[in-house]
Scaffold this motif. Sequence first.
Motif, PDB file in Angstrom:
ATOM      1  N   LYS A   1       0.830  -1.203   0.000  1.00 21.38           N
ATOM      2  CA  LYS A   1       0.000   0.000   0.000  1.00 21.38           C
ATOM      3  C   LYS A   1       0.867   1.257   0.000  1.00 21.38           C
ATOM      4  O   LYS A   1       0.587   2.227  -0.706  1.00 21.38           O
TER       5      LYS A   1
ATOM      6  N   LEU B   1      -1.726  -1.622 -12.204  1.00 23.94           N
ATOM      7  CA  LEU B   1      -2.570  -1.340 -11.042  1.00 23.94           C
ATOM      8  C   LEU B   1      -3.698  -2.363 -10.930  1.00 23.94           C
ATOM      9  O   LEU B   1      -3.990  -2.865  -9.840  1.00 23.94           O
TER      10      LEU B   1
ATOM     11  N   GLN C   1      -3.640  -4.605  -7.616  1.00 25.40           N
ATOM     12  CA  GLN C   1      -4.772  -4.268  -6.734  1.00 25.40           C
ATOM     13  C   GLN C   1      -5.717  -5.457  -6.570  1.00 25.40           C
ATOM     14  O   GLN C   1      -6.301  -5.643  -5.498  1.00 25.40           O
TER      15      GLN C   1
ATOM     16  N   ARG D   1      -6.944  -7.129  -2.949  1.00 24.10           N
ATOM     17  CA  ARG D   1      -8.317  -7.464  -2.559  1.00 24.10           C
ATOM     18  C   ARG D   1      -8.447  -8.949  -2.233  1.00 24.10           C
ATOM     19  O   ARG D   1      -9.115  -9.321  -1.259  1.00 24.10           O
TER      20      ARG D   1
ATOM     21  N   LEU E   1     -10.735  -0.718   0.018  1.00 25.32           N
ATOM     22  CA  LEU E   1     -10.026  -1.035  -1.226  1.00 25.32           C
ATOM     23  C   LEU E   1     -10.965  -0.934  -2.420  1.00 25.32           C
ATOM     24  O   LEU E   1     -10.614  -0.350  -3.456  1.00 25.32           O
TER      25      LEU E   1
ATOM     26  N   HIS F   1     -10.286   1.719  -5.384  1.00 27.58           N
ATOM     27  CA  HIS F   1     -10.013   1.225  -6.735  1.00 27.58           C
ATOM     28  C   HIS F   1     -11.124   1.609  -7.711  1.00 27.58           C
ATOM     29  O   HIS F   1     -10.857   1.868  -8.890  1.00 27.58           O
TER      30      HIS F   1
END
Length: 486
Positions: free
Chosen positions: A254, A269, A273, A277, A298, A302
């Motif tokens: 993060k 990303l 990402q 998750r 998150l 996102h």
Amino acid sequence: MLQTRLVRLLKAFNEEEVNRMRLFVKSPLFNDGSRPQKVQALMEHLSKLYPDFEGEELEKEAVFKSVFPEEAFNESKLDKVASELLKVVRKFITVCCSEETSLEYRHWMTQAQFFRNRGLDTEFRAAIDQLEKLQSEMPHQEKEYFFRRFNVEAERVRYLIKYNNRKTDINIPDTIQYLDISYIISKMEYCSYLLTRSANTNLHSPQSFTLLNEVLDIAKSQYLHVPVVAAYYYAFKMLLRQEEQEGEAYYQLKKVFESNLSHFSPTMLRLVQSYMRSHIAERYNRGESNCLPELLELYKTHAAMGTLVQESGYILASTLQTAVNVALKLGDHAWATEFLNEHRHRIEGADDAEAFYLFNLANCHFHKGDFEAAENCLAAFQFRDMFYKTAARRLELKLFYETDSPLLFSRLDAFKTFIHELKQTLPPDKIAPNNNFADLMRQILSPKTFRNAPRIEMLIEKLKAQKAMAEREWLMEKLKELLKKA
């Protein structure tokens, strides 16, 4: 019909590329076959059929008449012209269909190499300056960024070697390092592929772990200062659980994103990402219920960044539903409903996108306590997919429970029968949670449970111990409500 390969390539072009192709084919530099004028005529005829390339005008006889208006049909002659056009189309793809930044980069790199070989020092230095400028303007510092830096430095080294300049010794270490970083990132990309393969992957073989550990060791010892390398490193540590502090790897990841967001492309990303998750969701499923607010945060972050949707602009049904479910579990009904409505017409991966939307909308209404609206949504569709059909029937049972419907007992029996029949089509890990849900509901509805605190407490403990359970949170909520009334 005209040869398939040619038409297939032309179909892949957008309208602007088709128009550029018409100009391209007029250049004798590229259209240098034995029949350049006929190749032009064929291109003009085909461009009029864009974008569908269908109908009688694509039949060979019609095409031949357009290209050879004064001659009798000769299939072999037409095929030869089509083959020549196919070669020109391939040249066009090579010369004109690169990304704009890539095309400009190749433009200046080719000139730099030419000027160096021909001894044009001033022009060489000007070309290198242009390449440096392009380098500074690259939006993301990923593999291509470092590979281009290597190429520019390598070209400079070749120039200095030509003049036996001792500055070569200064440039070579940087040149090697840029190449090394580019290759490390490439290896990490392939390691990422290993991580995301299906259950039959070879990921758990000793060879795979050797490769992963080798890449991680090099990254840790030399290149964690490079954001994209650090992102992959902490993502792998987080997912592979190679350290006791997997949560620490998550927070380090993060931090990398927060400090260096501009270094990453949307593609990178989206990938990493999704790892984040998955990691938090897995921890929640292992019993860390305090992870749920982090997971919702998150999804919200996102979503705001636009990385929950794919490059096509569509969102996977599984991603959408998980985001909605997490928000509903935490009582954020407004965000769940707004997010669902925002992506209603851009859902991918569901057999019936509208039915999928209505099911999730029914779920939103249910969590808000608007049971009538939820029932109306459920009545408006019928799923074909067994997974969603099962989820819809569970929601229906919860609605009947909340509204004291006289249909509840008969529908619960029908649900048990439905689940039993699904044993032939669904794996055991999908059957067990639904079976256990139905069994616990029967026990909750039993007269023996009414105002029987010891029995209710026993059911609560049973629910806590049961690993395979659908609708766990709702069942726990109902049991606690009964305990208060006991």
